[in-house]
Write an enzyme that holds these catalytic residues in place. Structure first.
Site, PDB file in Angstrom:
ATOM      1  N   HIS A 214       0.857  -1.192   0.000  1.00 54.49           N
ATOM      2  CA  HIS A 214       0.000   0.000   0.000  1.00 54.49           C
ATOM      3  C   HIS A 214       0.889   1.237   0.000  1.00 54.49           C
ATOM      4  O   HIS A 214       1.928   1.261   0.648  1.00 54.49           O
ATOM      5  CB  HIS A 214      -0.876  -0.021   1.258  1.00 54.49           C
ATOM      6  CG  HIS A 214      -1.957   1.002   1.278  1.00 54.49           C
ATOM      7  ND1 HIS A 214      -1.733   2.307   1.636  1.00 54.49           N
ATOM      8  CD2 HIS A 214      -3.272   0.910   0.981  1.00 54.49           C
ATOM      9  CE1 HIS A 214      -2.889   2.972   1.561  1.00 54.49           C
ATOM     10  NE2 HIS A 214      -3.836   2.154   1.171  1.00 54.49           N
ATOM     11  N   CYS A 252      -3.579   2.540  -4.342  1.00 55.43           N
ATOM     12  CA  CYS A 252      -4.512   3.328  -3.534  1.00 55.43           C
ATOM     13  C   CYS A 252      -4.603   4.747  -4.093  1.00 55.43           C
ATOM     14  O   CYS A 252      -3.677   5.545  -3.944  1.00 55.43           O
ATOM     15  CB  CYS A 252      -4.076   3.342  -2.075  1.00 55.43           C
ATOM     16  SG  CYS A 252      -5.177   4.336  -1.040  1.00 55.43           S
ATOM     17  N   HIS A 279      -7.596   0.255  -4.197  1.00 61.38           N
ATOM     18  CA  HIS A 279      -8.349   1.091  -3.260  1.00 61.38           C
ATOM     19  C   HIS A 279      -8.773   2.311  -4.047  1.00 61.38           C
ATOM     20  O   HIS A 279      -7.915   3.082  -4.476  1.00 61.38           O
ATOM     21  CB  HIS A 279      -7.462   1.575  -2.110  1.00 61.38           C
ATOM     22  CG  HIS A 279      -7.159   0.540  -1.087  1.00 61.38           C
ATOM     23  ND1 HIS A 279      -6.412   0.821   0.038  1.00 61.38           N
ATOM     24  CD2 HIS A 279      -7.526  -0.764  -0.999  1.00 61.38           C
ATOM     25  CE1 HIS A 279      -6.317  -0.286   0.776  1.00 61.38           C
ATOM     26  NE2 HIS A 279      -6.976  -1.252   0.173  1.00 61.38           N
ATOM     27  N   ASP A 324     -12.691   3.036  -0.861  1.00 65.09           N
ATOM     28  CA  ASP A 324     -11.838   3.244   0.309  1.00 65.09           C
ATOM     29  C   ASP A 324     -12.626   4.102   1.286  1.00 65.09           C
ATOM     30  O   ASP A 324     -13.851   4.090   1.271  1.00 65.09           O
ATOM     31  CB  ASP A 324     -10.515   3.857  -0.150  1.00 65.09           C
ATOM     32  CG  ASP A 324      -9.334   3.432   0.714  1.00 65.09           C
ATOM     33  OD1 ASP A 324      -9.559   2.846   1.778  1.00 65.09           O
ATOM     34  OD2 ASP A 324      -8.186   3.706   0.326  1.00 65.09           O
ATOM     35  N   HIS A 325     -11.959   4.841   2.103  1.00 65.15           N
ATOM     36  CA  HIS A 325     -12.627   5.639   3.129  1.00 65.15           C
ATOM     37  C   HIS A 325     -13.907   6.293   2.609  1.00 65.15           C
ATOM     38  O   HIS A 325     -13.911   6.872   1.526  1.00 65.15           O
ATOM     39  CB  HIS A 325     -11.703   6.751   3.619  1.00 65.15           C
ATOM     40  CG  HIS A 325     -10.345   6.240   3.997  1.00 65.15           C
ATOM     41  ND1 HIS A 325      -9.299   7.073   4.274  1.00 65.15           N
ATOM     42  CD2 HIS A 325      -9.874   4.975   4.139  1.00 65.15           C
ATOM     43  CE1 HIS A 325      -8.238   6.349   4.558  1.00 65.15           C
ATOM     44  NE2 HIS A 325      -8.557   5.067   4.482  1.00 65.15           N
ATOM     45  N   TYR A 338     -14.903   4.338   7.793  1.00 62.51           N
ATOM     46  CA  TYR A 338     -15.321   2.968   7.494  1.00 62.51           C
ATOM     47  C   TYR A 338     -16.768   2.656   7.861  1.00 62.51           C
ATOM     48  O   TYR A 338     -17.082   1.568   8.317  1.00 62.51           O
ATOM     49  CB  TYR A 338     -14.344   1.968   8.123  1.00 62.51           C
ATOM     50  CG  TYR A 338     -13.036   1.940   7.382  1.00 62.51           C
ATOM     51  CD1 TYR A 338     -12.921   1.264   6.168  1.00 62.51           C
ATOM     52  CD2 TYR A 338     -11.914   2.638   7.852  1.00 62.51           C
ATOM     53  CE1 TYR A 338     -11.733   1.257   5.459  1.00 62.51           C
ATOM     54  CE2 TYR A 338     -10.715   2.639   7.140  1.00 62.51           C
ATOM     55  CZ  TYR A 338     -10.635   1.945   5.947  1.00 62.51           C
ATOM     56  OH  TYR A 338      -9.461   1.938   5.235  1.00 62.51           O
TER      57      TYR A 338
HETATM   58  O1  LIG Z   1      -6.280   1.833   3.209  1.00 58.50           O
HETATM   59  C1  LIG Z   1      -6.033   2.769   3.927  1.00 58.50           C
HETATM   60  O2  LIG Z   1      -6.101   3.877   3.480  1.00 58.50           O
HETATM   61  C2  LIG Z   1      -5.642   2.671   5.362  1.00 58.50           C
HETATM   62  O3  LIG Z   1      -6.785   2.401   6.051  1.00 58.50           O
HETATM   63  C3  LIG Z   1      -4.444   1.891   5.795  1.00 58.50           C
HETATM   64  O4  LIG Z   1      -4.569   1.558   7.132  1.00 58.50           O
HETATM   65  C4  LIG Z   1      -4.080   0.644   5.026  1.00 58.50           C
HETATM   66  O5  LIG Z   1      -4.966  -0.374   5.317  1.00 58.50           O
HETATM   67  C5  LIG Z   1      -2.684   0.169   5.351  1.00 58.50           C
HETATM   68  O6  LIG Z   1      -1.767   1.200   5.170  1.00 58.50           O
HETATM   69  C6  LIG Z   1      -2.254  -1.030   4.539  1.00 58.50           C
HETATM   70  O7  LIG Z   1      -1.299  -1.730   5.240  1.00 58.50           O
HETATM   71 FE   LIG Z   2      -5.933   2.805   0.776  1.00 51.96          FE
END
Ligand SMILES: O=C(O)[C@@H](O)[C@@H](O)[C@H](O)[C@H](O)CO
Ligand SMILES: [Fe+2]
Length: 361
Positions: A214, A252, A279, A324-325, A338
């Site tokens: 990530h 991501c 993500h 994602d978020h 989440y």
């Molecule tokens: O995805 C995301 O943005 C986060 O929630 C991180 O906590 C992510 O899960 C970690 O950096 C991956 O190891």
């Molecule tokens: Fe992420």
């Protein structure tokens, strides 16, 4: 009627029944959502995950009609990142965990290689004009925070949930960890990452496990600690240093997108074949080092989600994608980022883009 072929797998992150406000039954009702990405939340970095615990986790998810599509994350012990002599024991433990996952047919592991802190934000509930609250980042505010207080600050605004990546056992050691990282510059951190990956690749090969790193979030160094996975160039360098396909990425968009210089569709196309997990989320740039998270919809933020999904479609993305978020909306109380509602909207929107891409390509 033409049947839409979803090569891409839509999933949602789930933290387990003990830690998540969202249930598997709810996730199952998100149209097109076939699986969850999860973790054994009660384990600490460096511990071996037992076969029994992995089996139980998988069984629980499958009982509700979903697939366990991957792990996020098997976290990496700081001794490995620092490169201490104890690293080999922790790598051995990591390998055992991978073997235990592999024996259950779990073939995707997301992880990050950020020192001390995982993702960082200055506000976990910033109010946007429509009344939704979002995670936000402002470098100026972060510069004023004493890093050793960062854990307290995150915890006190997390609605009582344990935040992923901010597990309290690291809290007690923050000062000590900062000292331990004193001699670790970007080059050293990179070497330690390559060392780790080379050591685990034979196991990944044997069990067909795809490792998916990530990106750093935000995509620049924070608190003077080195960060090395945040641009096209440094990601490319890692993929070349360990060329096995199982050394791959979680792409991501929100993390990479925090830096407006990152051209995400271009990165997706360049890393074709090495992106094992996506993500996908949006954010809005407010100035240098300053952004708010946004709804997934392109017009709500600065990223063009159509272009991002188009790039994923073009490379024939087969791995899981997850929204994602999400924003906190409709009075939902959940772990910041989440909740169910906005991530479900995100999944539906991304599936809609995908369907359009399928039908027009
Ligand atoms: O995805 C995301 O943005 C986060 O929630 C991180 O906590 C992510 O899960 C970690 O950096 C991956 O190891
Ligand atoms: Fe992420």
């Amino acid at each position: 009627m033409k049947v839409v072929k979803f090569i891409m797998k839509m999933t949602l992150r789930w933290f387990g029944s003990k830690h998540d406000s969202v249930t598997l039954k709810q996730i199952r009702q998100i149209p097109g959502c076939v699986g969850v990405i999860t973790t054994l939340y009660d384990t600490k970095p460096g511990e071996v995950w037992s076969p029994e615990a992995i089996k139980a986790m998988k069984k629980e998810i499958e009982a509700d009609g979903l697939e366990l599509s991957g792990i996020e994350s098997v976290n990496i012990h700081d001794d490995i990142k620092i490169g201490l002599p104890t690293k080999d024991q922790y790598i051995q433990n990591y390998i055992e965990t991978l073997e235990n996952l592999g024996k259950e047919g779990i073939d995707l592991v997301c992880y990050n290689f950020m020192p001390v802190f995982d993702w960082t934000r200055s506000d976990l509930a910033k109010v946007r004009p429509d009344g939704a609250t979002v995670l936000s980042y402002d470098q100026e505010l972060v510069d004023k925070i004493d890093p050793t207080k960062m854990f307290d600050q995150m915890e006190s605004s997390s609605n009582g949930f344990a935040l992923p990546g901010w597990e309290p056992e690291r809290l007690a050691r923050v000062k000590e960890l900062f000292e331990m990282y004193e001699d670790v510059n970007e080059e050293k951190l990179f070497e330690n990452l390559v060392y780790f990956l080379k050591a685990i690749m034979p196991t990944c090969e044997k069990y067909r496990i795809k490792m998916a790193i990530h990106q750093d979030d935000p995509a620049w160094p924070v608190f003077g600690l080195p960060r090395i996975i945040n641009t096209k160039e440094n990601i490319q360098r890692l993929l070349e240093a360990v060329p096995e396909v199982n050394n791959g990425l979680t792409l991501c968009t929100g993390s990479l997108g925090s830096n407006p210089d990152n051209d995400i569709p271009d990165m997706i196309r360049s890393f074709k074949g090495r992106i094992h997990f996506g993500h996908v989320r949006n954010l809005i740039h407010l100035g240098p080092g300053k952004f708010d998270e946004a709804a997934h919809l392109s017009t709500d933020g600065s990223l063009d989600m159509y272009e991002i999904m188009k790039a994923f479609h073009e490379i024939g993305m087969e791995g899981p994608i997850r929204p994602d978020h999400g924003r906190a909306i409709w009075d939902e109380v959940s772990m910041p980022g989440y909740g169910l509602y906005d991530r479900a909207l995100g999944a539906t929107y991304l599936n809609g883009i995908w369907e359009a891409l399928e039908k027009t390509s």
